[in-house]
Write a protein that holds these residues in place. Structure first.
Motif, mmCIF file in Angstrom:
data_model
loop_
_atom_site.group_PDB
_atom_site.id
_atom_site.type_symbol
_atom_site.label_atom_id
_atom_site.label_comp_id
_atom_site.label_asym_id
_atom_site.label_seq_id
_atom_site.Cartn_x
_atom_site.Cartn_y
_atom_site.Cartn_z
ATOM 1 N N GLY A 28 0.805 -1.215 0.000
ATOM 2 C CA GLY A 28 0.000 0.000 0.000
ATOM 3 C C GLY A 28 0.840 1.268 0.000
ATOM 4 O O GLY A 28 2.031 1.241 0.303
ATOM 5 N N PRO A 29 0.212 2.385 -0.353
ATOM 6 C CA PRO A 29 0.938 3.658 -0.427
ATOM 7 C C PRO A 29 1.293 4.201 0.953
ATOM 8 O O PRO A 29 0.650 3.874 1.954
ATOM 9 C CB PRO A 29 -0.055 4.585 -1.143
ATOM 10 N N VAL A 30 2.309 5.069 0.993
ATOM 11 C CA VAL A 30 2.657 5.758 2.233
ATOM 12 C C VAL A 30 1.568 6.790 2.543
ATOM 13 O O VAL A 30 0.770 7.158 1.675
ATOM 14 C CB VAL A 30 4.034 6.452 2.122
ATOM 15 N N ASP A 31 1.544 7.273 3.767
ATOM 16 C CA ASP A 31 0.477 8.180 4.199
ATOM 17 C C ASP A 31 0.636 9.596 3.656
ATOM 18 O O ASP A 31 -0.350 10.293 3.428
ATOM 19 C CB ASP A 31 0.418 8.237 5.731
ATOM 20 N N ASN A 32 1.888 10.037 3.480
ATOM 21 C CA ASN A 32 2.145 11.454 3.170
ATOM 22 C C ASN A 32 2.564 11.640 1.709
ATOM 23 O O ASN A 32 3.665 12.105 1.422
ATOM 24 C CB ASN A 32 3.214 12.022 4.113
ATOM 25 N N LEU A 33 1.687 11.285 0.773
ATOM 26 C CA LEU A 33 1.986 11.461 -0.643
ATOM 27 C C LEU A 33 2.088 12.946 -0.981
ATOM 28 O O LEU A 33 1.288 13.752 -0.508
ATOM 29 C CB LEU A 33 0.890 10.832 -1.505
ATOM 30 N N VAL A 74 3.993 6.795 -3.984
ATOM 31 C CA VAL A 74 5.022 6.028 -3.284
ATOM 32 C C VAL A 74 4.372 4.839 -2.581
ATOM 33 O O VAL A 74 3.493 5.015 -1.732
ATOM 34 C CB VAL A 74 5.757 6.917 -2.263
ATOM 35 N N LEU A 75 4.827 3.647 -2.943
ATOM 36 C CA LEU A 75 4.284 2.410 -2.383
ATOM 37 C C LEU A 75 5.316 1.700 -1.527
ATOM 38 O O LEU A 75 6.498 1.610 -1.891
ATOM 39 C CB LEU A 75 3.885 1.447 -3.510
ATOM 40 N N LYS A 76 4.867 1.191 -0.385
ATOM 41 C CA LYS A 76 5.685 0.244 0.372
ATOM 42 C C LYS A 76 5.537 -1.119 -0.301
ATOM 43 O O LYS A 76 4.414 -1.565 -0.573
ATOM 44 C CB LYS A 76 5.212 0.162 1.819
ATOM 45 N N VAL A 77 6.667 -1.745 -0.598
ATOM 46 C CA VAL A 77 6.639 -3.049 -1.266
ATOM 47 C C VAL A 77 7.660 -3.979 -0.615
ATOM 48 O O VAL A 77 8.493 -3.552 0.180
ATOM 49 C CB VAL A 77 6.961 -2.917 -2.778
ATOM 50 N N LYS A 115 8.610 4.023 -6.175
ATOM 51 C CA LYS A 115 8.261 5.438 -6.310
ATOM 52 C C LYS A 115 8.018 5.757 -7.777
ATOM 53 O O LYS A 115 8.884 5.527 -8.624
ATOM 54 C CB LYS A 115 9.395 6.305 -5.758
ATOM 55 N N LEU A 116 6.832 6.296 -8.064
ATOM 56 C CA LEU A 116 6.471 6.641 -9.439
ATOM 57 C C LEU A 116 6.147 8.125 -9.514
ATOM 58 O O LEU A 116 5.382 8.646 -8.703
ATOM 59 C CB LEU A 116 5.254 5.830 -9.901
ATOM 60 N N ARG A 155 14.121 0.816 1.498
ATOM 61 C CA ARG A 155 13.162 1.357 2.465
ATOM 62 C C ARG A 155 13.867 1.557 3.804
ATOM 63 O O ARG A 155 14.491 0.625 4.323
ATOM 64 C CB ARG A 155 11.953 0.452 2.654
ATOM 65 N N ILE A 156 13.770 2.759 4.335
ATOM 66 C CA ILE A 156 14.390 3.064 5.619
ATOM 67 C C ILE A 156 13.449 2.606 6.726
ATOM 68 O O ILE A 156 12.311 3.066 6.810
ATOM 69 C CB ILE A 156 14.697 4.568 5.715
#
Length: 296
Positions: free
Chosen positions: A43-48, A53-56, A67-68, A107-108
């Motif tokens: 799913g995407p991060v909260d602060n687009l 930006v997707l967490k994968v 990141k697109l 991913r940090i």
């Protein structure tokens, strides 16, 4: 895949027809790269902001970021900048498709923002570590944009007619920008947007930067975004700003007067951009006035 109406509106407003076309193709584009790079979406991060930006996770279960962005010079330039950092002080670029504006990034984890830290001295010290870690020469054979082009925004603001930013301060900003440039040892690669929300904590590597803009300029300018950020929540924002200026000047060995002149120049530009974009400019402009007071 859910794409919020707020994000869609932001992209369309910023990129026009190209943004609308990109939004329309985004779901298919995401699916293409999930399959191509063997990724599972979380799913995407909260602060687009202006990228999707997707967490994968990859096939080994390693947490990554997909990141697109709307394919353009800025997305390609970000990839060039990330390659120059090579994972040192900044999240590493693992794969990229410049033509289509797609990046696969380290991913940090846990990814706590520097803004979550309450002790101001700890915040400043961690900012300094990251700022030092990402100092680089401008990569050769690239078209990294110059900070000089950013400052065309002051001329644009003046030509637009009377506005809330004093033309006297605009002129002062132009003079100080020229002075900093004339005393510069030469341009370096700047992050261009190094502030609390773009510095995240990694259990493995400590504090690291994300989302570089990548611009060539004097390194004093790379401090300004941090100086003026996250002040509205402080009990005494003016004193906090002065603490940042004094501590960073001392610990990084920067000329305090020169740093203030760089901050007045770039802070004024940020305020003018805020007026143009119908965004918050008052807070930044107040910081500019405080910088002028500190300089005096």
């Amino acid at each position: 895949m859910k794409i919020s109406s707020e994000f869609q509106e932001k992209i369309t407003n910023a990129f026009g027809h190209a943004g609308k076309a990109w939004i329309d193709s985004l779901e298919q584009r995401v699916e293409t790269y999930l399959q191509k790079w063997e990724l599972t979406s979380e799913g995407p991060v909260d602060n687009l902001s202006y990228n999707f930006v997707l967490k994968v996770r990859d096939s080994n279960g390693t947490p990554l970021i997909l990141k697109l962005g709307v394919p353009n010079f800025d997305t390609r330039n970000e990839m060039v900048t990330l390659k120059a950092y090579n994972g040192e002080g900044c999240a590493q670029l693992l794969k990229s498709d410049p033509e289509n504006g797609v990046m696969l990034l380290e991913r940090i984890v846990p990814g706590t923002m520097l803004s979550a830290e309450r002790d101001e001295m700890v915040v400043i010290e961690n900012f300094i570590k990251v700022c030092k870690a990402i100092r680089r020469p401008v990569p050769g054979g690239t078209s990294t944009p110059s900070l000089t082009h950013w400052f065309d925004g002051l001329t644009r603001y003046r030509n637009a007619g009377e506005g809330p930013i004093s033309l006297e301060h605009v002129q002062l900003a132009e003079e100080f920008f020229q002075e900093v440039m004339e005393t510069s040892k030469g341009p370096e690669l700047l992050h261009g947007d190094l502030h609390h929300e773009n510095i995240l904590y990694s259990e493995e590597k400590g504090w690291m930067a994300i989302d570089p803009k990548g611009v060539a300029g004097d390194p004093y300018f790379d401090v300004v975004s941090f100086l003026i950020n996250q002040l509205e929540s402080k009990a005494d924002p003016k004193s906090t700003l002065k603490l940042r200026v004094d501590t960073i000047s001392e610990q990084m060995g920067l000329d305090r007067q020169r740093l203030l002149k760089a901050a007045i120049a770039l802070g004024t530009l940020y305020a003018c951009w805020g007026v143009e974009d119908l965004a918050d400019w008052e807070t930044t402009y107040e910081c500019v006035k405080w910088f002028i007071e500190f300089l005096g």
